[in-house]
Scaffold this motif. Structure first.
Motif, PDB file in Angstrom:
ATOM      1  N   HIS A  12      44.512  95.931 -25.775  1.00  0.00           N
ATOM      2  CA  HIS A  12      43.367  95.766 -24.873  1.00  0.00           C
ATOM      3  C   HIS A  12      43.751  95.549 -23.422  1.00  0.00           C
ATOM      4  O   HIS A  12      42.875  95.226 -22.616  1.00  0.00           O
ATOM      5  N   GLY A  65      36.221  98.009 -20.445  1.00  0.00           N
ATOM      6  CA  GLY A  65      34.950  97.458 -20.001  1.00  0.00           C
ATOM      7  C   GLY A  65      33.929  97.767 -21.083  1.00  0.00           C
ATOM      8  O   GLY A  65      34.010  98.800 -21.760  1.00  0.00           O
ATOM      9  N   GLU A  68      39.326  85.844 -31.642  1.00  0.00           N
ATOM     10  CA  GLU A  68      38.079  85.550 -30.926  1.00  0.00           C
ATOM     11  C   GLU A  68      36.904  86.353 -31.477  1.00  0.00           C
ATOM     12  O   GLU A  68      37.054  87.529 -31.821  1.00  0.00           O
ATOM     13  N   ALA A 100      40.977  97.955 -19.020  1.00  0.00           N
ATOM     14  CA  ALA A 100      41.283  98.796 -20.180  1.00  0.00           C
ATOM     15  C   ALA A 100      40.082  99.677 -20.526  1.00  0.00           C
ATOM     16  O   ALA A 100      40.207 100.889 -20.671  1.00  0.00           O
TER      17      ALA A 100
HETATM   18  C1  T68 Z   1      39.169  93.087 -22.584  1.00  0.00           C
HETATM   19  N1  T68 Z   1      40.199  92.085 -22.772  1.00  0.00           N
HETATM   20  C2  T68 Z   1      39.542  94.106 -21.532  1.00  0.00           C
HETATM   21  N2  T68 Z   1      40.877  89.932 -23.258  1.00  0.00           N
HETATM   22  O1  T68 Z   1      39.861  93.467 -20.314  1.00  0.00           O
HETATM   23  C3  T68 Z   1      38.348  95.028 -21.346  1.00  0.00           C
HETATM   24  N3  T68 Z   1      43.067  88.302 -23.472  1.00  0.00           N
HETATM   25  O2  T68 Z   1      38.648  96.052 -20.432  1.00  0.00           O
HETATM   26  C4  T68 Z   1      37.953  95.628 -22.690  1.00  0.00           C
HETATM   27  O3  T68 Z   1      36.739  96.330 -22.576  1.00  0.00           O
HETATM   28  C5  T68 Z   1      37.761  94.540 -23.732  1.00  0.00           C
HETATM   29  O4  T68 Z   1      38.924  93.733 -23.816  1.00  0.00           O
HETATM   30  C6  T68 Z   1      37.486  95.104 -25.115  1.00  0.00           C
HETATM   31  O5  T68 Z   1      38.421  96.077 -25.434  1.00  0.00           O
HETATM   32  C7  T68 Z   1      39.849  90.817 -23.036  1.00  0.00           C
HETATM   33  O6  T68 Z   1      38.683  90.467 -23.110  1.00  0.00           O
HETATM   34  C8  T68 Z   1      40.698  88.646 -23.623  1.00  0.00           C
HETATM   35  O7  T68 Z   1      39.618  88.112 -23.701  1.00  0.00           O
HETATM   36  C9  T68 Z   1      41.910  87.875 -23.921  1.00  0.00           C
HETATM   37  C10 T68 Z   1      41.827  86.713 -24.653  1.00  0.00           C
HETATM   38  C11 T68 Z   1      42.980  86.009 -24.918  1.00  0.00           C
HETATM   39  C12 T68 Z   1      44.171  86.458 -24.445  1.00  0.00           C
HETATM   40  C13 T68 Z   1      44.185  87.625 -23.719  1.00  0.00           C
END
Ligand code: T68
Length: 840
Positions: free
Chosen positions: A375, A673, A89, A671
């Protein structure tokens, strides 16, 4: 040509005013007119705003291409080590404005556009953003690409060119409705297809062994299907440097050679069918927060882009005439979560099967090259694939994973004599849940470095989901607290604040965010504070105007803008925010004369299409808004706004205007934010729990400048272990009971008492995210926020101190840490040849 060998200075622009590289207003104006004619094929009388946007985008692209070509050339010639960021992504946001900031030509372009009778803001608004991600993880990848270029680090971002990105959100009757994101519909001026660099990716079939000429035992993979990966390159500019890196996104197509067979048999329609099936692979982005286990297409996407990327890296390496043994000296590959973790098995396959390297050497190269960022701590989000699906799609990788696992477990056995539990816990295969491959385990075993994204998160990884790996290899673990780029999240989106800051402390902070410290003494300067307040007020007025035009809703710019903008998820607890709103509402209903600091509650965010509870929480917000916004008793003391379609573009209007940033996740669940950082940088105060990066933000800005509430991660764990009973909070807290009762009564749902029942019942009987346990602490904290806002002088001082002390949360700091501790890469300065010479 002039014969001069003068190099170009990015600050002042070229010394020769070429139409494709010049920075002067007149040159820019002429280039825009030229592009309107020769690229859009339009003349001014019939050109649309979009045509002019395209003409301007190509004008800017030319200037960037010049730097891009010089960058690629330099990397090739100097044999430098390159960072390869693998991410399923990316959420880069609109490119145009960002590139104007980075090139340092925003004012010139503004004037050139005006000279053409146009408005730059209107043209910027024409750009369709690439929504190639869900949220924080995808946006982090984009911030890191910005910082890598700004720090002059050679880097390539590899990912997927989804034809449809994250859905557009509309609100109908208060509910979220998903609309297909057709972002490529009008063309994309920022990408360049490179069909000549296409690669083939195999799927399915079987493996067979053979003995080669030297008598070595080898394996070959006979696939059932082949898909072609075509790269589309987007330039990623750095701030005021020539470095321009590449974001390379892969699109799936049918390979010509493959449907040829069908052609020969006269099966023309069968061949077309193959083409359609192949192209499905990169059709659409999967939303997160939905169970993806078993979604074959998702595994195909992951393998597809990782295989394309690794093949591409090996090709670059061999083109540089480097021996394969030095691969890890030339490339540092970062896994953005487990989505690309299959890369570990794929690099082994390429080295062992295709380049005939022996296993031990290949494994050393692989471990040295790869590093892994986790993450999430949510157990349901950890990726596993069933052996059945995996083996059907990637039969050779399954064998390789078995081999990796066997060698790994042999090692484990030596360390933990006779401890079969350890073996089962560490194994790449989960034998309990119907035999599944644990991608996080593959990522840990195949990487030399593992990191979490905030201090607490890394600690919880070490004691929680990855504790066995930490026990085995403590030296692999480190923390890399997330950061965000101040170029987009301050300079681009908040020009008023940027000018105020730069007028007082100069511009160095844009690249050295710690320099914001120089603002601290100004927090005691009344005239500076006054100007700060004027800036905030103007930015809040902008958002009020936008909400008025788009939603016909009037909000008060002197009220507290209390904002929660992020994906909808129960752990993020938007419903806790709603319980506060309903509590305030009840107070007004009981005592209409009650004194209350006026607040505007602003929400934004998408819910995964299959996540019913998250969608119901959106409906609850809009339903409470419909009732409260209308109620004459409320007298505008409370306003609720739901901003539809929260994406990068729309978020850019929101962060600058916020007074209060809601970071209220259950401790231990978020994790890191990153929105929390963006709000703070723009002078909002935070109300938050001790979760993720909130903890470090509070440490940085000072506990006295942060509104803390709620249980700690430890207290959350203890409470859950001691059989938490949410009902007890309901029984003993009258205000909480009243708020929940009002919601279940049907008051906000035209008398339908069943609508919000799943939500209320869930809270009363399960409440996995401890909303009720944190309720009173949150309400008390919000009451003190309301009080504090009355004293605008102190509030402003606190806001200034927040900004002055936020330097740590620049993605530049984060990237410097990755470079030093994990990637071992150095900056490479890019000099520009004059364009006239470069062309020759
Ligand atoms: C985020 N994770 C955390 N995942 O939730 C956030 N997941 O606390 C943290 O700041 C951020 O990652 C960057 O480290 C996500 O955004 C997803 O978007 C995602 C996408 C596909 C599958 C699982």
């Amino acid at each position: 040509t002039s014969g001069q060998s003068d190099s170009m200075d990015v600050q002042t622009g070229p010394q020769i005013e070429d139409d494709r590289t010049g920075f002067s207003i007149e040159t820019l104006r002429r280039a825009i007119a030229d592009n309107l004619y020769y690229i859009q094929g339009k003349f001014p009388e019939i050109a649309t705003q979009y045509d002019y946007y395209m003409a301007l985008a190509y004008t800017v692209r030319d200037r960037i291409l010049h730097r891009w070509i010089n960058t690629v050339k330099t990397y090739r010639e100097q044999d430098v080590k390159v960072v390869c960021y693998l991410s399923a992504e990316y959420l880069p946001g609109p490119h145009l404005g960002n590139n104007l900031v980075n090139l340092g030509i925003y004012p010139q372009v503004e004037q050139a556009v005006r000279a053409s009778g146009l408005d730059l803001n209107a043209l910027l608004a024409e750009e369709e953003e690439p929504g190639l991600g869900n949220g924080g993880l995808g946006r982090l990848a984009a911030c890191y690409m910005d910082s890598l270029a700004t720090l002059e680090i050679p880097a390539i971002g590899y990912g997927i060119r989804y034809e449809y990105g994250i859905f557009d959100q509309e609100i109908r009757d208060g509910w979220q409705v998903e609309i297909t994101d057709k972002w490529l519909r009008l063309g994309n001026p920022w990408e360049i297809p490179r069909p000549e660099n296409a690669v083939d990716v195999k799927f399915g079939g079987y493996t067979e062994s053979y003995t080669d000429d030297q008598g070595h035992y080898r394996v070959r993979w006979v696939p059932h299907q082949v898909v072609k990966g075509v790269p589309y390159d987007t330039p990623i500019s750095g701030y005021r440097v020539n470095t321009t890196n590449t974001l390379r996104l892969w699109k799936a197509e049918a390979p010509e050679s493959f449907d040829f067979q069908a052609f020969n048999l006269g099966d023309y329609y069968g061949a077309v069918d193959t083409k359609i099936t192949s192209e499905n692979l990169t059709k659409v982005l999967y939303p997160n927060d939905e169970p993806i286990q078993g979604k074959q297409l998702r595994l195909e996407q992951q393998y597809f882009f990782v295989s394309c990327s690794l093949q591409n890296l090996l090709k670059i390496h061999l083109l540089r005439e480097d021996p394969l043994e030095t691969f890890a000296d030339k490339f540092a590959i970062q896994l953005n979560d487990t989505h690309p973790a299959i890369g570990i098995a794929e690099l082994m396959r390429l080295l062992v099967d295709e380049y005939l390297i022996n296993w031990e050497i290949a494994w050393d190269i692989t471990q040295e090259a790869f590093a892994f960022t986790n993450h999430t701590l949510l157990p349901e989000a950890l990726e596993t694939w069933s052996l059945e699906l995996f083996g059907r799609l990637l039969p050779r990788h399954l064998e390789i994973i078995y081999e990796i696992n066997q060698r790994f477990l042999d090692q484990v056995r030596l360390k933990y004599l006779g401890n079969t539990d350890k073996l089962a816990q560490l194994s790449l295969l989960d034998e309990r849940r119907g035999k599944r491959i644990r991608m996080a385990h593959l990522a840990c075993v195949g990487s030399h470095a593992i990191n979490g994204v905030a201090a607490l998160h890394t600690e919880l990884l070490k004691t929680g989901v990855l504790r066995d790996f930490y026990e085995l290899w403590p030296e692999k673990f480190s923390n890399k607290t997330n950061g965000v780029t101040p170029r987009r999240w301050m300079v681009l989106i908040n020009p008023r604040l940027t000018q105020l800051i730069s007028r007082n402390i100069g511009e160095s902070w844009i690249k050295q965010l710690d320099d914001l410290r120089q603002l601290a003494p100004l927090a005691n300067d009344p005239s500076f504070c006054h100007e700060w307040r004027q800036v905030k007020r103007a930015v809040k007025q902008d958002l009020a105007d936008y909400i008025q035009t788009t939603q016909g809703l009037t909000i008060n710019p002197d009220s507290i803008y209390d904002v929660q903008a992020k994906r909808f998820h129960e752990y993020k607890r938007q419903h806790l925010n709603v319980l506060h709103i309903v509590t305030l509402y009840n107070r007004i209903k009981h005592n209409p004369e009650i004194e209350m600091t006026p607040r505007t509650f602003i929400f934004g965010g998408k819910a995964a299409p299959g996540y019913r509870m998250a969608k119901l929480i959106i409906k609850l917000i809009t339903a409470v808004g419909d009732a409260v916004n209308q109620d004459p008793d409320v007298c505008d003391r409370i306003k609720i706004v739901f901003m539809p379609d929260f994406n990068v573009t729309n978020s850019q209007r929101i962060y600058p205007a916020a007074d209060l940033s809601e970071q209220i996740s259950t401790a231990g669940k978020e994790a890191s934010g990153t929105g929390n950082m963006k709000f703070s940088m723009n002078g909002a105060l935070t109300i938050g729990t001790l979760d993720g990066a909130n903890i470090e933000i509070r440490e940085a800005v000072g506990a006295e400048n942060f509104y803390l509430f709620g249980l700690t991660a430890q207290e959350v764990a203890d409470l859950k272990a001691s059989s938490y009973n949410p009902r007890a909070y309901y029984d003993s807290n009258a205000a909480l009971r009243e708020a929940l009762d009002l919601i279940s009564s049907g008051y906000f749902s035209h008398g339908d008492g069943s609508l919000f029942q799943p939500l209320v019942e869930g809270l009363l009987h399960h409440d996995p995210y401890l909303v009720l346990a944190d309720y009173q602490s949150y309400i008390d904290c919000q009451d003190s926020v309301g009080q504090a806002f009355q004293d605008q002088e102190t509030w402003t001082r606190t806001a200034i101190l927040n900004v002055a002390r936020i330097g740590k949360f620049s993605s530049d700091r984060a990237i410097r840490e990755y470079c030093q501790d994990i990637w071992h890469v150095d900056p490479v300065h890019i000099k520009l040849e004059e364009y006239v010479q470069a062309k020759a």
